[in-house]
Scaffold this motif. Structure first.
Motif, mmCIF file in Angstrom:
data_model
loop_
_atom_site.group_PDB
_atom_site.id
_atom_site.type_symbol
_atom_site.label_atom_id
_atom_site.label_comp_id
_atom_site.label_asym_id
_atom_site.label_seq_id
_atom_site.Cartn_x
_atom_site.Cartn_y
_atom_site.Cartn_z
ATOM 1 N N SER A 152 0.820 -1.214 0.000
ATOM 2 C CA SER A 152 0.000 0.000 0.000
ATOM 3 C C SER A 152 0.853 1.262 0.000
ATOM 4 O O SER A 152 0.502 2.258 -0.641
ATOM 5 C CB SER A 152 -0.933 0.003 1.218
ATOM 6 O OG SER A 152 -0.190 0.064 2.425
ATOM 7 N N THR A 153 1.986 1.251 0.691
ATOM 8 C CA THR A 153 2.833 2.434 0.698
ATOM 9 C C THR A 153 3.461 2.656 -0.672
ATOM 10 O O THR A 153 3.647 3.801 -1.101
ATOM 11 C CB THR A 153 3.932 2.321 1.772
ATOM 12 O OG1 THR A 153 3.332 2.004 3.033
ATOM 13 C CG2 THR A 153 4.687 3.621 1.915
ATOM 14 N N LEU A 193 -6.260 3.837 -3.983
ATOM 15 C CA LEU A 193 -6.115 2.513 -3.385
ATOM 16 C C LEU A 193 -7.236 1.573 -3.775
ATOM 17 O O LEU A 193 -7.172 0.381 -3.504
ATOM 18 C CB LEU A 193 -6.071 2.629 -1.850
ATOM 19 C CG LEU A 193 -4.858 3.372 -1.273
ATOM 20 C CD1 LEU A 193 -5.025 3.543 0.221
ATOM 21 C CD2 LEU A 193 -3.566 2.634 -1.602
ATOM 22 N N THR A 389 -1.306 1.702 6.173
ATOM 23 C CA THR A 389 -2.074 2.510 5.222
ATOM 24 C C THR A 389 -2.842 3.608 5.945
ATOM 25 O O THR A 389 -2.836 4.773 5.526
ATOM 26 C CB THR A 389 -3.058 1.621 4.439
ATOM 27 O OG1 THR A 389 -2.358 0.543 3.834
ATOM 28 C CG2 THR A 389 -3.796 2.419 3.379
#
Length: 434
Positions: A152-153, A193, A389
């Motif tokens: 996610s990063t 996302l 996240t």
């Protein structure tokens, strides 16, 4: 203490502010010993502090000396870098946003409301941030090009770069332009996302104005983290977590963000700097370790064997202890209270309490916010990186707040000096390897 408090507020005539020796040294950018050298040379006057402990100095006189000497920032010799900030104060096992209890703010107001208030000082009930279609499309295309295993990063960092490229006004560092970009960037990151369209669904414009339901960034983010249907109680936990995590003094990622802002990097680059540091296992990624530990406790039916394995391997128990608090992290306490109202979180919450109780038999450690995030992510069937996240999205607002402060300072004021420990010159030119 604020300048107004030092001068007596509005209750009477101003009283000259007095600085400690350390404050004076920091303001002049010198060592404490140099301060007393100024006194001995008659360049600065001092008075004994109440109780006879140390000396105090008149702030106006110190500022005048700083102007004469041309030194206004701490030098490396003065010790750790010190930043003037009016954003967050951590004191007495509590923390405050602009002097207001941060946990109470997060309970009563949405993430967007707290962020807007922290940026502008204006509370705007019901405010929702909106992602521009062009920026969101660019971010989603960029994220979609990443390998399937990307975290996610990774996706957030790429989304920030894409959003920056879509904003031709990103180099305008005036407060109004920075704020407009920030209000667009946060929903762009959340939207990147997920595969949903702008707004994240039909319930995005819920009528919630405080911390007791769900809407805005929390609802959109929830759908990107789990397939579990959202309800008001669970969204309240996520939204409160976002508000609680906006800022926490000068954490490593915030320091990186301020350095970038000092170099007059645009706000997107400031956020990119923060994200780069946040990914470290000792910062934002710490919640993933707590998630895996808590999942193992549930799988094995108790905390004792899991805690024992961690200690036997010489590892600390994730989710426990915080260098700024002697007791329980107030962010964890707030989230645990809200999680207690979520029926499906009961088993994970009990497992977390078991971890704290088991460890406390040997080491007096308390829960921190990573453990609370782990309860949320494990019970909601989110991936292990969900806490990271949430941390990244939340802290984006804090990095913007610090950028606004830093843009008002002298540029490039942070210039530590390195201490060279390599071979002394002159050295011969290197030859080819044998």
């Amino acid at each position: 203490m604020t300048d107004q408090e030092r001068s007596g507020g509005d209750s009477g005539p101003p009283v000259a502010r007095r600085l400690t020796t350390r404050e004076t040294a920091e303001r002049l950018g010198v060592k404490p010993e140099t301060v007393y050298a100024y006194v001995s040379r008659g360049q600065l006057s001092s008075e004994r502090a109440p109780g006879g402990r140390g000396s105090t100095f008149d702030a106006a006189e110190v500022d005048a000396l700083a102007r004469r000497t041309g030194r206004r920032e701490p030098s490396p010799a003065a010790g750790d870098l010190v930043f003037r900030t009016a954003i967050t104060l951590v004191e007495g096992d509590r923390y405050y946003f602009r002097g207001v209890d941060a946990t109470e703010l997060a309970r009563r107001h949405s993430y967007e409301e707290v962020a807007e208030w922290l940026w502008t000082g204006e509370l705007r009930p019901g405010i929702r941030f909106t992602a521009p279609a062009e920026a969101l499309d660019a971010a989603r295309r960029a994220v979609g090009a990443l390998p399937a295993h990307s975290g996610s990063t990774d996706r957030l960092r790429v989304a920030v770069v894409a959003a920056a490229a879509a904003d031709p006004l990103r180099f305008d560092l005036s407060p109004g332009a920075v704020l407009a970009g920030a209000r667009n960037l946060i929903p762009t990151l959340v939207g990147a996302l997920s595969a949903e369209g702008p707004g994240g669904g039909p319930d995005d414009d819920g009528d919630r104005g405080g911390g007791d339901g769900g809407g805005g960034s929390a609802r959109r983010l929830w759908s990107s983290l789990t397939a579990r249907p959202a309800d008001d109680a669970s969204l309240a936990v996520l939204d409160t977590a976002l508000a609680l995590l906006i800022d926490h003094d000068l954490a490593a990622s915030t320091l990186a963000a301020r350095f970038a802002a000092s170099a007059r990097a645009h706000p997107y680059a400031v956020v990119s700097a923060g994200l780069g540091v946040l990914e470290g296992p000792l910062h934002g990624a710490a919640s993933g370790l707590a998630h895996r530990m808590l999942a193992e406790v549930l799988e094995r039916g108790g905390a004792a064997p899991v805690v024992s394995d961690h200690l036997r391997a010489g590892r600390g128990v994730p989710g426990l202890g915080h260098r700024l608090y002697t007791g329980e992290d107030p962010r964890a306490r707030t989230l645990f209270d809200l999680l207690a109202r979520v029926p499906w979180a009961a088993s994970a919450l009990e497992a977390a309490r078991d971890v704290v109780t088991t460890t406390a038999r040997h080491v007096p450690l308390h829960a921190n916010v990573d453990l609370a995030l782990a309860v949320l992510s494990v019970s909601a069937r989110m991936p292990a990186e969900a806490g990271e996240t949430v941390f990244a999205v939340a802290r984006t607002a804090g990095w913007i707040a610090h950028a606004l402060e830093e843009y008002a300072e002298r540029p490039l004021r942070m210039r530590p000096s390195g201490r060279y420990e390599g071979p002394r010159p002159p050295q011969p030119l290197p030859g080819p390897a044998p």
